[in-house]
Design a protein around this motif. Structure first.
Motif, PDB file in Angstrom:
ATOM      1  N   LYS A 149     -13.809 -20.569 -15.739  1.00 40.17           N
ATOM      2  CA  LYS A 149     -12.618 -19.724 -15.644  1.00 40.17           C
ATOM      3  C   LYS A 149     -12.894 -18.474 -14.811  1.00 40.17           C
ATOM      4  O   LYS A 149     -12.072 -18.078 -13.988  1.00 40.17           O
ATOM      5  N   ALA A 150     -14.048 -17.852 -15.020  1.00 43.56           N
ATOM      6  CA  ALA A 150     -14.375 -16.628 -14.283  1.00 43.56           C
ATOM      7  C   ALA A 150     -14.437 -16.883 -12.784  1.00 43.56           C
ATOM      8  O   ALA A 150     -14.066 -16.021 -11.983  1.00 43.56           O
ATOM      9  N   GLN A 151     -14.897 -18.069 -12.400  1.00 45.31           N
ATOM     10  CA  GLN A 151     -15.053 -18.370 -10.975  1.00 45.31           C
ATOM     11  C   GLN A 151     -13.796 -18.930 -10.327  1.00 45.31           C
ATOM     12  O   GLN A 151     -13.697 -18.945  -9.102  1.00 45.31           O
ATOM     13  N   THR A 152     -12.832 -19.373 -11.136  1.00 50.04           N
ATOM     14  CA  THR A 152     -11.656 -20.026 -10.545  1.00 50.04           C
ATOM     15  C   THR A 152     -10.343 -19.297 -10.778  1.00 50.04           C
ATOM     16  O   THR A 152      -9.441 -19.404  -9.946  1.00 50.04           O
ATOM     17  N   GLN A 153     -10.197 -18.570 -11.866  1.00 46.68           N
ATOM     18  CA  GLN A 153      -8.918 -17.929 -12.162  1.00 46.68           C
ATOM     19  C   GLN A 153      -8.654 -16.771 -11.211  1.00 46.68           C
ATOM     20  O   GLN A 153      -9.543 -15.981 -10.917  1.00 46.68           O
ATOM     21  N   SER A 154      -7.450 -16.711 -10.724  1.00 45.84           N
ATOM     22  CA  SER A 154      -6.999 -15.638  -9.826  1.00 45.84           C
ATOM     23  C   SER A 154      -7.810 -15.554  -8.540  1.00 45.84           C
ATOM     24  O   SER A 154      -7.926 -14.492  -7.939  1.00 45.84           O
ATOM     25  N   LYS A 155      -8.382 -16.667  -8.134  1.00 43.78           N
ATOM     26  CA  LYS A 155      -9.152 -16.704  -6.887  1.00 43.78           C
ATOM     27  C   LYS A 155      -8.724 -17.929  -6.096  1.00 43.78           C
ATOM     28  O   LYS A 155      -8.317 -18.936  -6.668  1.00 43.78           O
ATOM     29  N   LYS A 156      -8.843 -17.838  -4.796  1.00 39.37           N
ATOM     30  CA  LYS A 156      -8.534 -18.985  -3.945  1.00 39.37           C
ATOM     31  C   LYS A 156      -9.809 -19.809  -3.787  1.00 39.37           C
ATOM     32  O   LYS A 156     -10.738 -19.418  -3.081  1.00 39.37           O
ATOM     33  N   VAL A 157      -9.849 -20.921  -4.496  1.00 36.80           N
ATOM     34  CA  VAL A 157     -11.015 -21.811  -4.462  1.00 36.80           C
ATOM     35  C   VAL A 157     -10.534 -23.247  -4.268  1.00 36.80           C
ATOM     36  O   VAL A 157      -9.351 -23.547  -4.423  1.00 36.80           O
ATOM     37  N   GLN A 158     -11.448 -24.114  -3.948  1.00 36.91           N
ATOM     38  CA  GLN A 158     -11.163 -25.542  -3.838  1.00 36.91           C
ATOM     39  C   GLN A 158     -11.308 -26.131  -5.250  1.00 36.91           C
ATOM     40  O   GLN A 158     -12.401 -26.484  -5.672  1.00 36.91           O
ATOM     41  N   LEU A 159     -10.210 -26.175  -5.973  1.00 36.42           N
ATOM     42  CA  LEU A 159     -10.179 -26.638  -7.357  1.00 36.42           C
ATOM     43  C   LEU A 159      -9.525 -28.011  -7.380  1.00 36.42           C
ATOM     44  O   LEU A 159      -8.368 -28.156  -6.976  1.00 36.42           O
ATOM     45  N   VAL A 160     -10.268 -29.012  -7.838  1.00 40.94           N
ATOM     46  CA  VAL A 160      -9.796 -30.397  -7.750  1.00 40.94           C
ATOM     47  C   VAL A 160      -9.831 -31.084  -9.110  1.00 40.94           C
ATOM     48  O   VAL A 160     -10.867 -31.145  -9.768  1.00 40.94           O
ATOM     49  N   ASP A 161      -8.686 -31.610  -9.491  1.00 37.44           N
ATOM     50  CA  ASP A 161      -8.530 -32.431 -10.679  1.00 37.44           C
ATOM     51  C   ASP A 161      -8.701 -33.873 -10.208  1.00 37.44           C
ATOM     52  O   ASP A 161      -7.952 -34.345  -9.351  1.00 37.44           O
ATOM     53  N   VAL A 162      -9.691 -34.582 -10.744  1.00 33.16           N
ATOM     54  CA  VAL A 162      -9.975 -35.945 -10.268  1.00 33.16           C
ATOM     55  C   VAL A 162      -9.391 -37.014 -11.192  1.00 33.16           C
ATOM     56  O   VAL A 162      -9.742 -38.188 -11.085  1.00 33.16           O
ATOM     57  N   GLY A 174      -0.152 -32.210 -17.044  1.00 35.67           N
ATOM     58  CA  GLY A 174      -0.699 -30.873 -17.246  1.00 35.67           C
ATOM     59  C   GLY A 174      -2.027 -30.720 -16.530  1.00 35.67           C
ATOM     60  O   GLY A 174      -2.875 -31.596 -16.617  1.00 35.67           O
ATOM     61  N   HIS A 175      -2.146 -29.623 -15.789  1.00 33.22           N
ATOM     62  CA  HIS A 175      -3.373 -29.388 -15.028  1.00 33.22           C
ATOM     63  C   HIS A 175      -3.632 -27.888 -14.924  1.00 33.22           C
ATOM     64  O   HIS A 175      -2.781 -27.078 -15.263  1.00 33.22           O
ATOM     65  N   ILE A 176      -4.825 -27.537 -14.468  1.00 35.69           N
ATOM     66  CA  ILE A 176      -5.187 -26.137 -14.283  1.00 35.69           C
ATOM     67  C   ILE A 176      -4.413 -25.599 -13.080  1.00 35.69           C
ATOM     68  O   ILE A 176      -4.321 -26.268 -12.043  1.00 35.69           O
ATOM     69  N   GLN A 177      -3.879 -24.402 -13.239  1.00 38.14           N
ATOM     70  CA  GLN A 177      -3.087 -23.776 -12.178  1.00 38.14           C
ATOM     71  C   GLN A 177      -3.872 -23.744 -10.863  1.00 38.14           C
ATOM     72  O   GLN A 177      -5.049 -23.433 -10.836  1.00 38.14           O
ATOM     73  N   ASN A 178      -3.182 -24.069  -9.786  1.00 39.65           N
ATOM     74  CA  ASN A 178      -3.691 -24.084  -8.406  1.00 39.65           C
ATOM     75  C   ASN A 178      -4.621 -25.244  -8.085  1.00 39.65           C
ATOM     76  O   ASN A 178      -5.197 -25.288  -6.992  1.00 39.65           O
ATOM     77  N   VAL A 187     -16.711 -26.265  -4.281  1.00 33.43           N
ATOM     78  CA  VAL A 187     -15.639 -27.101  -4.802  1.00 33.43           C
ATOM     79  C   VAL A 187     -15.831 -27.184  -6.312  1.00 33.43           C
ATOM     80  O   VAL A 187     -16.944 -27.348  -6.808  1.00 33.43           O
ATOM     81  N   TYR A 188     -14.732 -27.002  -7.034  1.00 36.41           N
ATOM     82  CA  TYR A 188     -14.727 -27.013  -8.491  1.00 36.41           C
ATOM     83  C   TYR A 188     -13.997 -28.269  -8.948  1.00 36.41           C
ATOM     84  O   TYR A 188     -12.858 -28.511  -8.543  1.00 36.41           O
TER      85      TYR A 188
END
Length: 113
Positions: free
Chosen positions: A27-40, A49-53, A77-78
Motif C-alpha cells: 500500500k505504501a508503494q502504490t497508493q496515491s502514486k503513479k505505478v504500473q499496478l497489474v491485477d492478473v 472489485g480491484h485495487i484503484q488504478n 511493476v506491482y
C-alpha cells in the motif's frame, strides 16, 4: 553468456528482481502514486472489485506477453491476484521477460481488504 542463462534467471537473480511485499509495504508503494499496478486475475474477477488504478492483464490470456510488452521493463511493476499463486507465477515469467523490479502482494487481494 549461454543461451540458457539468457532465457532463464537463476534463483538468486530472481531473488534480487522479485520482492514479495506485505500489505503495508504494498500500500505504501502504490497508493496515491503513479505505478504500473497489474491485477492478473480474470476480467470477471477484476470487474467484481480491484485495487484503484490497477490495470487487468489476465495471467491465462493469450495476450499476456503482448500486454506486458507495452509496460516499461525498467520501472517497477506491482502484481496481485486473488491469493498470491498466479501473481507469483507471473512474477517469474516477467523476470524471464526482462522486467527488472517486480513486486508481488503477499496473500493477494484477499489480504488487501
Amino acid at each position: 553468456m549461454s543461451i540458457f542463462s539468457t532465457l532463464f534467471c537463476s534463483k538468486s537473480d530472481k531473488d534480487n528482481i522479485i520482492k514479495v511485499l506485505d500489505i503495508l509495504e504494498f500500500k505504501a508503494q502504490t497508493q496515491s502514486k503513479k505505478v504500473q499496478l497489474v491485477d492478473v486475475r480474470t476480467p470477471d474477477e477484476f470487474n467484481s472489485g480491484h485495487i484503484q488504478n490497477a490495470i487487468n492483464i489476465d495471467s491465462s490470456s493469450e495476450e499476456f506477453n503482448l500486454e506486458f510488452s507495452k509496460l516499461n521493463k525498467n520501472e517497477a511493476v506491482y502484481l496481485y491476484c486473488r491469493s498470491g499463486a498466479r501473481s507469483k507465477r507471473c512474477a517469474n515469467k516477467l523476470a524471464g521477460m526482462g522486467f527488472m523490479k517486480i513486486y508481488d502482494l503477499r496473500g493477494g487481494i484477499l489480504n488487501y481488504k
